[in-house]
Design a protein around this motif. Sequence first.
Motif, PDB file in Angstrom:
ATOM      1  N   SER A  15     -10.512  -0.857  15.398  1.00  0.00           N
ATOM      2  CA  SER A  15     -10.650  -1.379  14.042  1.00  0.00           C
ATOM      3  C   SER A  15      -9.328  -1.236  13.284  1.00  0.00           C
ATOM      4  O   SER A  15      -8.890  -2.175  12.595  1.00  0.00           O
ATOM      5  CB  SER A  15     -11.768  -0.632  13.319  1.00  0.00           C
ATOM      6  N   VAL A  16      -8.692  -0.095  13.426  1.00  0.00           N
ATOM      7  CA  VAL A  16      -7.385   0.136  12.800  1.00  0.00           C
ATOM      8  C   VAL A  16      -6.365  -0.864  13.346  1.00  0.00           C
ATOM      9  O   VAL A  16      -5.593  -1.471  12.593  1.00  0.00           O
ATOM     10  CB  VAL A  16      -6.910   1.588  13.042  1.00  0.00           C
ATOM     11  N   PHE A  17      -6.374  -1.060  14.662  1.00  0.00           N
ATOM     12  CA  PHE A  17      -5.451  -2.002  15.301  1.00  0.00           C
ATOM     13  C   PHE A  17      -5.609  -3.402  14.707  1.00  0.00           C
ATOM     14  O   PHE A  17      -4.619  -4.047  14.362  1.00  0.00           O
ATOM     15  CB  PHE A  17      -5.691  -2.034  16.817  1.00  0.00           C
ATOM     16  N   THR A  22      -2.453  -7.585  11.246  1.00  0.00           N
ATOM     17  CA  THR A  22      -2.178  -8.578  10.196  1.00  0.00           C
ATOM     18  C   THR A  22      -1.240  -8.044   9.110  1.00  0.00           C
ATOM     19  O   THR A  22      -0.714  -8.836   8.332  1.00  0.00           O
ATOM     20  CB  THR A  22      -3.486  -9.049   9.525  1.00  0.00           C
ATOM     21  N   THR A  23      -1.035  -6.735   9.066  1.00  0.00           N
ATOM     22  CA  THR A  23      -0.239  -6.164   7.978  1.00  0.00           C
ATOM     23  C   THR A  23       1.042  -5.466   8.425  1.00  0.00           C
ATOM     24  O   THR A  23       2.014  -5.425   7.682  1.00  0.00           O
ATOM     25  CB  THR A  23      -1.064  -5.144   7.169  1.00  0.00           C
ATOM     26  N   ARG A  25       2.939  -5.045  12.198  1.00  0.00           N
ATOM     27  CA  ARG A  25       2.919  -5.198  13.663  1.00  0.00           C
ATOM     28  C   ARG A  25       3.474  -3.976  14.398  1.00  0.00           C
ATOM     29  O   ARG A  25       3.042  -3.678  15.506  1.00  0.00           O
ATOM     30  CB  ARG A  25       3.658  -6.464  14.083  1.00  0.00           C
ATOM     31  N   TRP A  26       4.421  -3.252  13.816  1.00  0.00           N
ATOM     32  CA  TRP A  26       4.929  -2.047  14.484  1.00  0.00           C
ATOM     33  C   TRP A  26       3.837  -0.979  14.543  1.00  0.00           C
ATOM     34  O   TRP A  26       3.628  -0.351  15.577  1.00  0.00           O
ATOM     35  CB  TRP A  26       6.189  -1.509  13.814  1.00  0.00           C
ATOM     36  N   ALA A  27       3.118  -0.794  13.441  1.00  0.00           N
ATOM     37  CA  ALA A  27       1.999   0.148  13.427  1.00  0.00           C
ATOM     38  C   ALA A  27       0.948  -0.279  14.445  1.00  0.00           C
ATOM     39  O   ALA A  27       0.378   0.561  15.157  1.00  0.00           O
ATOM     40  CB  ALA A  27       1.396   0.250  12.031  1.00  0.00           C
ATOM     41  N   ALA A  28       0.681  -1.584  14.553  1.00  0.00           N
ATOM     42  CA  ALA A  28      -0.280  -2.086  15.538  1.00  0.00           C
ATOM     43  C   ALA A  28       0.194  -1.776  16.959  1.00  0.00           C
ATOM     44  O   ALA A  28      -0.616  -1.438  17.828  1.00  0.00           O
ATOM     45  CB  ALA A  28      -0.490  -3.585  15.349  1.00  0.00           C
ATOM     46  N   THR A  29       1.485  -1.861  17.187  1.00  0.00           N
ATOM     47  CA  THR A  29       2.043  -1.542  18.507  1.00  0.00           C
ATOM     48  C   THR A  29       1.817  -0.067  18.826  1.00  0.00           C
ATOM     49  O   THR A  29       1.404   0.281  19.945  1.00  0.00           O
ATOM     50  CB  THR A  29       3.548  -1.882  18.545  1.00  0.00           C
ATOM     51  N   GLU A  30       2.060   0.793  17.855  1.00  0.00           N
ATOM     52  CA  GLU A  30       1.810   2.228  18.055  1.00  0.00           C
ATOM     53  C   GLU A  30       0.326   2.492  18.318  1.00  0.00           C
ATOM     54  O   GLU A  30      -0.023   3.310  19.177  1.00  0.00           O
ATOM     55  CB  GLU A  30       2.270   3.019  16.833  1.00  0.00           C
ATOM     56  N   THR A  31      -0.544   1.787  17.615  1.00  0.00           N
ATOM     57  CA  THR A  31      -1.979   1.968  17.802  1.00  0.00           C
ATOM     58  C   THR A  31      -2.416   1.437  19.162  1.00  0.00           C
ATOM     59  O   THR A  31      -3.276   2.041  19.817  1.00  0.00           O
ATOM     60  CB  THR A  31      -2.766   1.313  16.657  1.00  0.00           C
ATOM     61  N   ALA A  32      -1.826   0.348  19.620  1.00  0.00           N
ATOM     62  CA  ALA A  32      -2.133  -0.164  20.956  1.00  0.00           C
ATOM     63  C   ALA A  32      -1.765   0.878  22.013  1.00  0.00           C
ATOM     64  O   ALA A  32      -2.517   1.104  22.973  1.00  0.00           O
ATOM     65  CB  ALA A  32      -1.393  -1.475  21.213  1.00  0.00           C
ATOM     66  N   ALA A  34      -1.689   4.123  21.511  1.00  0.00           N
ATOM     67  CA  ALA A  34      -2.692   5.187  21.379  1.00  0.00           C
ATOM     68  C   ALA A  34      -4.005   4.782  22.052  1.00  0.00           C
ATOM     69  O   ALA A  34      -4.653   5.616  22.704  1.00  0.00           O
ATOM     70  CB  ALA A  34      -2.929   5.513  19.903  1.00  0.00           C
ATOM     71  N   LEU A  35      -4.387   3.528  21.937  1.00  0.00           N
ATOM     72  CA  LEU A  35      -5.605   3.051  22.595  1.00  0.00           C
ATOM     73  C   LEU A  35      -5.471   3.106  24.115  1.00  0.00           C
ATOM     74  O   LEU A  35      -6.424   3.447  24.821  1.00  0.00           O
ATOM     75  CB  LEU A  35      -5.943   1.636  22.131  1.00  0.00           C
TER      76      LEU A  35
END
Length: 99
Positions: A15-17, A22-23, A25-32, A34-35
């Motif tokens: 959900s965080v990813f 959308t807000t 992309r670097w944070a999304a990469t870090e979350t990916a 972590a997943l």
Amino acid sequence: MTVQTRLASAEELESVFQRELTTDRWAATETAYALAVRHRDLGDRPKSREWVQQCLRLLEGFPSDTEEQVATSRTSVGGVQLPTYLHEGVVRERFGDLD
């Protein structure tokens, strides 16, 4: 005194990813990343591989010429420790053969 960080569930991280995609992309990469770790730790190798591939796809969109460009912005995501530097070489080293 040590502070225990609650481990986020894979569903919470997904959900965080989606929100970060959308807000930030670097944070999304870090979350990916972590997943990928979370699923690997849960023993779900196929799901972990999917998140490794997602992380690598996102990393393709970022420059990686200097340490500053690949430095993670957080130390952990959902209780998963992030590497100091996040780039293709680190991901492949930590997750091994993806084929």
